[in-house]
Design an enzyme around this catalytic site. Sequence first.
Site, mmCIF file in Angstrom:
data_model
loop_
_atom_site.group_PDB
_atom_site.id
_atom_site.type_symbol
_atom_site.label_atom_id
_atom_site.label_comp_id
_atom_site.label_asym_id
_atom_site.label_seq_id
_atom_site.Cartn_x
_atom_site.Cartn_y
_atom_site.Cartn_z
ATOM 1 N N LYS A 13 0.830 -1.210 0.000
ATOM 2 C CA LYS A 13 0.000 0.000 0.000
ATOM 3 C C LYS A 13 0.858 1.251 0.000
ATOM 4 O O LYS A 13 0.536 2.234 -0.673
ATOM 5 C CB LYS A 13 -0.965 -0.026 1.189
ATOM 6 C CG LYS A 13 -2.085 -1.022 0.939
ATOM 7 C CD LYS A 13 -3.052 -1.144 2.079
ATOM 8 C CE LYS A 13 -4.114 -2.181 1.716
ATOM 9 N NZ LYS A 13 -4.676 -2.843 2.879
ATOM 10 N N LYS A 57 -4.924 -9.574 -10.362
ATOM 11 C CA LYS A 57 -5.726 -10.048 -9.233
ATOM 12 C C LYS A 57 -7.014 -9.216 -9.115
ATOM 13 O O LYS A 57 -6.959 -7.990 -9.183
ATOM 14 C CB LYS A 57 -4.915 -9.890 -7.933
ATOM 15 C CG LYS A 57 -5.689 -10.306 -6.703
ATOM 16 C CD LYS A 57 -5.237 -9.633 -5.402
ATOM 17 C CE LYS A 57 -6.363 -9.753 -4.385
ATOM 18 N NZ LYS A 57 -6.253 -9.057 -3.146
ATOM 19 N N LYS A 86 -10.921 -4.647 -5.334
ATOM 20 C CA LYS A 86 -11.651 -3.382 -5.493
ATOM 21 C C LYS A 86 -10.682 -2.230 -5.721
ATOM 22 O O LYS A 86 -11.022 -1.265 -6.374
ATOM 23 C CB LYS A 86 -12.577 -3.113 -4.306
ATOM 24 C CG LYS A 86 -11.851 -3.010 -3.005
ATOM 25 C CD LYS A 86 -12.803 -2.857 -1.857
ATOM 26 C CE LYS A 86 -12.120 -3.126 -0.534
ATOM 27 N NZ LYS A 86 -11.950 -4.544 -0.218
#
Length: 319
Positions: A110, A188, A191
């Site tokens: 992230k 992959k 969302k």
Amino acid sequence: MSQRYLSGVQPSGELHLGNYIGAMRHHIEAQDDAYYFIADYHALTSLGDAEALRQNVRHVAAAYLALGLDPARATFFRQSDVPEVCELTWLLSNVAAMGLLERAHSYKDKIAKGLQPKVGLFTYPILMAADILAYDSDVVPVGKDQAQHLEITRDLAIAFNALYGETFKLPRIVLGTPELVPGIDGEKMSKSYNNTLPIFTRGKALKSLVMSIKTDSKGLDEPKDPDTCTVYKLYTFVASPAEQAEMAAAYRAGGYGYGHAKLALLKKLEETFGPAYERYDALLARPDDLEDRLRVGATRARAEAQIVLGRARRACGLD
Ligand code: ADP
Ligand code: TRP
């Protein structure tokens, strides 16, 4: 003795086929005496929108119930209705080595994507450990990308037990599906990549998503390789072995286009989720009922978490 299953799902966006195959399906299959919760504390690490969070919680609750979770069999609740996990997070924070968390892939990924590092995101695995340890869980079924967080949970439990004596039960890690479900772009399904097939998207909207799945440019007549095709891969998650074999043979034979395969996939998606559409809409139309059901689960979960927290407080001298 029966094994206690526990897992959580974040209410951070629309639930998609990857969530279903990697996690939800397994939760619903193994629901007797299980603990399943909507991880709304965790969603704060990414969401930052109060109304969206409230709505997402309702959507996740309705999705689980519509897909077959029965609150009489499983304890189904909202994470933040058990604030004891926050106190437990603090107790565990004090046996958590910085290096252990610094190695977390999910955090590193992230940050690499440009997210500003926040303390909450960094300590996210400790909150997850508290979720798991608070209910003396035996088995935690999650997708592959969460496996490292479970290793961290075990490490924290071992560290706490070593320092203060046997307090926490060590959970086992069970991977839902070893394979990741690809998204419509072949990466992959996630969302955060905007490439999902949401479970409750239907009709024209679903068709247009399925039709936009990326393929190579082989013509209708050419033989095709099912093993490198995203449409086929997605099909394997919803079709029977015989149906998969039939599609694979059609690919190899030629005369079968990606358009055909996409329509077959669409049909299987509708067959899989179609029966739940109406139940889902009906549940969402009665938010007060959803609330009541979550509250019943929370009462049960909270009583359990209080016992474990009491044990942990006594162990470290907070009694
Ligand atoms: P997302 O990647 O969309 O943000 P989450 O991280 O919220 O999904 O994942 C929720 C659960 O669904 C986790 O247990 C995760 O392992 C599983 N999961 C998510 N995406 C996939 C996928 N593409 N394939 C298999 N399992 C998945
Ligand atoms: N972090 C998990 C996810 O993003 C959700 C989660 C929170 C969870 N607490 C948990 C999963 C405890 C299993 C056990 O998917």
